[in-house]
Design a protein around this motif. Structure first.
Motif, short mmCIF file in Angstrom:
data_model
loop_
_atom_site.label_atom_id
_atom_site.label_comp_id
_atom_site.label_asym_id
_atom_site.label_seq_id
_atom_site.Cartn_x
_atom_site.Cartn_y
_atom_site.Cartn_z
N UNK A 1 4.46 -4.31 4.30
CA UNK A 1 5.02 -4.91 5.55
C UNK A 1 4.02 -4.49 6.90
N UNK A 2 2.89 -3.81 6.59
CA UNK A 2 2.04 -3.66 7.93
C UNK A 2 0.91 -4.71 7.85
N UNK A 3 0.94 -5.64 6.89
CA UNK A 3 -0.08 -6.62 6.85
C UNK A 3 0.45 -8.05 6.86
N UNK A 4 -0.10 -9.06 7.60
CA UNK A 4 0.57 -10.28 7.68
C UNK A 4 0.37 -11.09 6.50
N UNK A 5 -0.57 -10.85 5.88
CA UNK A 5 -0.91 -11.95 4.61
C UNK A 5 -1.23 -11.06 3.45
N UNK A 6 -1.25 -11.84 2.43
CA UNK A 6 -1.62 -11.07 1.04
C UNK A 6 -3.13 -10.54 0.94
N UNK B 1 8.04 -3.22 0.47
CA UNK B 1 8.93 -3.66 1.63
C UNK B 1 9.68 -2.54 1.99
N UNK B 2 10.05 -2.65 3.40
CA UNK B 2 10.95 -1.25 3.94
C UNK B 2 12.35 -1.79 3.61
N UNK B 3 13.37 -0.93 3.34
CA UNK B 3 14.69 -0.95 3.21
C UNK B 3 15.14 -1.10 4.53
N UNK B 4 15.99 -1.95 4.84
CA UNK B 4 16.61 -2.28 6.18
C UNK B 4 17.94 -1.54 6.22
N UNK B 5 18.14 -0.95 7.20
CA UNK B 5 19.47 -0.39 7.45
C UNK B 5 20.69 -1.50 7.41
N UNK B 6 21.82 -0.94 6.78
CA UNK B 6 22.97 -2.11 6.91
C UNK B 6 23.36 -2.40 8.24
N UNK B 7 23.30 -3.74 8.72
CA UNK B 7 24.00 -4.11 9.84
C UNK B 7 25.37 -4.67 9.86
#
Length: 149
Positions: free
Chosen positions: A61-66, A142-148
């Protein structure tokens, strides 16, 4: 009748053997990943670098491309050396799916630092190299996003 029994016995023996190998392979891949995680959690990215193939690709997640190649991954991890300290972790729902000389490991990672928990999704693609070593050829975090709601 005896021929049918013999054929079924051979087929079933092969099935049991394949299941045992799948279970052993799964345990091997998960153990490799856990060993790398244990080092990472103590600030040593060397476990992952040792596991990665020269042609590894990497998403984070901290980088824009592969990112491509072990040397680029080594340079990316260098600033993290000695700066990561995770109290404990849980590898949640690890699953290994394998065909021939490729294995895909997916899992959720919960990393605990003090009272904080960091939740991640991870996919690792392993390739069986000459000499019988499994190497990571692709990583995706990838970061797990909290439930919205």
């Amino acid at each position: 009748m005896r021929k049918i029994f013999l054929i079924l016995s051979i087929f079933m023996a092969g099935t049991v053997y394949a299941q045992t190998n799948a279970e052993e392979l799964s345990a091997t891949i998960i153990a490799l990943e856990k060993a790398a995680l244990e080092k990472w959690n103590q600030g040593d990215p060397g476990g992952y670098l040792d596991l990665s193939a020269d042609d590894v690709t990497y998403f984070d997640p901290a980088i824009e491309q592969r990112m491509e190649g072990l040397e680029n991954l080594r340079n990316y991890y260098k600033p993290a050396t000695g700066k990561i300290s995770v109290d404990r972790y849980e590898m949640v729902n690890p699953n290994v799916t394998a065909v021939n000389s490729m294995a895909v490991l997916t899992f959720n990672l919960f990393s605990y630092v003090g009272n904080d928990v960091h939740k991640w999704n991870c996919t690792e693609v392993y390739r069986l190299e000459r000499g019988g070593q499994w190497k990571i050829v692709h990583t995706h975090w990838s970061i797990v996003q909290p439930d919205v709601k």
